[in-house]
Design a protein around this motif. Structure first.
Motif, PDB file in Angstrom:
ATOM      1  N   ALA A  38      31.790  38.466  -2.521  1.00 35.89           N
ATOM      2  CA  ALA A  38      31.673  37.076  -2.083  1.00 35.89           C
ATOM      3  C   ALA A  38      32.685  36.775  -0.976  1.00 35.89           C
ATOM      4  CB  ALA A  38      31.881  36.151  -3.273  1.00 35.89           C
ATOM      5  N   PRO A  39      32.323  35.933  -0.020  1.00 31.82           N
ATOM      6  CA  PRO A  39      30.993  35.331   0.151  1.00 31.82           C
ATOM      7  C   PRO A  39      29.997  36.341   0.722  1.00 31.82           C
ATOM      8  CG  PRO A  39      32.410  34.683   1.961  1.00 31.82           C
ATOM      9  CD  PRO A  39      33.275  35.478   1.020  1.00 31.82           C
ATOM     10  N   ILE A  40      28.774  36.329   0.193  1.00 26.49           N
ATOM     11  CA  ILE A  40      27.743  37.260   0.646  1.00 26.49           C
ATOM     12  C   ILE A  40      27.255  36.829   2.025  1.00 26.49           C
ATOM     13  CG2 ILE A  40      25.519  38.291   0.117  1.00 26.49           C
ATOM     14  CD1 ILE A  40      27.766  39.011  -1.828  1.00 26.49           C
ATOM     15  N   THR A  41      27.462  37.678   3.009  1.00 25.10           N
ATOM     16  CA  THR A  41      27.078  37.345   4.382  1.00 25.10           C
ATOM     17  C   THR A  41      26.337  38.522   5.014  1.00 25.10           C
ATOM     18  OG1 THR A  41      29.239  38.114   5.169  1.00 25.10           O
ATOM     19  CG2 THR A  41      28.997  35.754   4.741  1.00 25.10           C
TER      20      THR A  41
END
Length: 273
Positions: A38-41
Motif C-alpha cells: 500500500a498504496p497500490i499504484t
C-alpha cells in the motif's frame, strides 16, 4: 516507317513509401503491473494477462469449498479475430497512432482430458459478477474492476507508449480487446522533411505478421465470488501473452515521372469501311 512506340515521359500516380517503423514481437495482450504494498499504484510496465480459468465441473459452493473440479492442463491459441483492419492516425505530425481491435479463441484442455472453447474477452468476468451462462474465466480487479468496468492497461515507461483495454457494452458484455501503440515519428527509419510531414496525403499503412503467444499454467486458485467471501469457485491461474510484429509504413500520394516506352499505344488507324 516503324510501328514501334517512341520513348515518352510517363506520368505515374503512385503511393510512395517515405519511411517505416518495425516493432518486433510487440506484446499486445498484457496487464499493467502494480505495486505490491500500500498504496497500490500502477507502475506503467507490462506483465502477462492473468486468467483464472474455471476448472471443469467446478461449481459455485459455500465456503469451505471442496468442489475442486478438474484443473487446467494446457491452453492453446486457436485463432485471433480482427474485428476490422488496423486503423491509424498521424497525430499532429509527431506520432503514428495504431489501433488493433481483436478477439481471441482459446482451446482449454483439462486434466480429466476434456476440452472447452474460451472466447476472450467475451467469457471474462470480475469476481463479483460470475454468470453461469457467460463466465469461464476471471481477471484481476485491475483489469475489470469490482463494478464490472474495464480498466485501461498502460505501458508508459518506454517509447513507444501502449495501452490495452477491453471494450464493452455493459457488465459481462465484453466485445473485444483494443490495443493502441503510439509510434514517435522520430523513431522511423528515415527523418521526414517538414514538407513531407505537412503533405495532406501523408498516410500510414499497417502490416501485421509473425503472430505468437506464450502460456504458463500455474496453480489452482480459489476465487471468491461475493462481497463477503462466503461463496467461491475453483479455478486455475494461467498467464497469457500475445506477440506480433507491427510494421508501420508512412507514405504519400505522388506523381512519378519516368522516361519509358508504353507497352500498348492506341492509334487512330482504322480499316473499317
Amino acid at each position: 516507317m516503324s510501328n514501334e512506340a517512341l520513348p515518352v515521359v510517363l506520368d505515374i500516380f503512385a503511393r510512395r513509401i517515405l519511411a517505416k517503423a518495425e516493432l518486433t514481437q510487440q506484446q499486445e495482450v498484457f496487464q499493467e503491473q502494480y505495486t505490491t504494498v500500500a498504496p497500490i499504484t500502477p507502475l506503467g510496465t507490462k506483465a502477462p494477462l492473468r486468467l483464472f480459468i474455471i476448472n471443469h465441473d467446478a461449481d459455485p459452493t459455500e465456503v469451505p469449498n471442496t468442489d475442486y473440479g478438474s484443473a487446467v492442463k494446457c491452453v492453446k491459441l486457436c485463432k485471433r479475430i480482427l474485428d476490422e483492419d488496423p486503423s491509424n492516425t498521424i497525430i499532429c505530425t509527431q506520432k503514428s497512432k495504431v489501433i488493433i481491435d481483436f478477439e481471441l479463441i482459446l482451446i482449454v484442455e483439462y486434466e480429466d482430458n476434456t476440452f472447452d472453447v474460451l472466447t476472450l474477452p467475451r467469457n471474462l468476468s470480475s469476481r463479483l459478477h460470475y454468470s453461469a451462462g457467460t463466465t469461464k474465466a476471471f481477471v484481476e480487479s485491475t483489469v475489470i474492476d469490482a463494478a464490472g468496468a474495464p480498466v485501461v492497461q498502460h505501458q508508459n515507461v518506454s517509447q513507444p507508449y501502449e495501452a490495452l483495454v477491453i471494450r464493452s457494452t455493459g457488465v459481462n458484455a465484453y466485445t473485444n480487446f483494443e490495443y493502441t501503440v503510439n509510434i514517435p515519428i522520430s523513431s522511423f527509419s528515415t527523418v521526414l522533411r517538414k514538407c513531407e510531414l505537412d503533405d495532406p496525403s501523408l498516410q500510414s499503412y499497417i502490416l501485421l505478421r509473425n503472430l505468437d503467444y506464450e502460456v504458463d499454467v500455474l496453480d489452482p486458485f480459489q476465487v471468491f465470488i461475493n462481497a463477503d467471501n462466503t461463496q467461491s469457485i475453483w479455478t486455475t491461474e494461467v498467464e497469457f501473452s500475445l506477440y506480433e510484429d507491427i510494421i508501420d509504413k508512412l507514405g504519400i500520394d505522388q506523381d512519378v515521372r519516368i522516361l519509358g516506352t508504353p507497352e500498348y499505344v492506341c492509334t487512330d488507324d482504322c480499316s473499317c469501311p
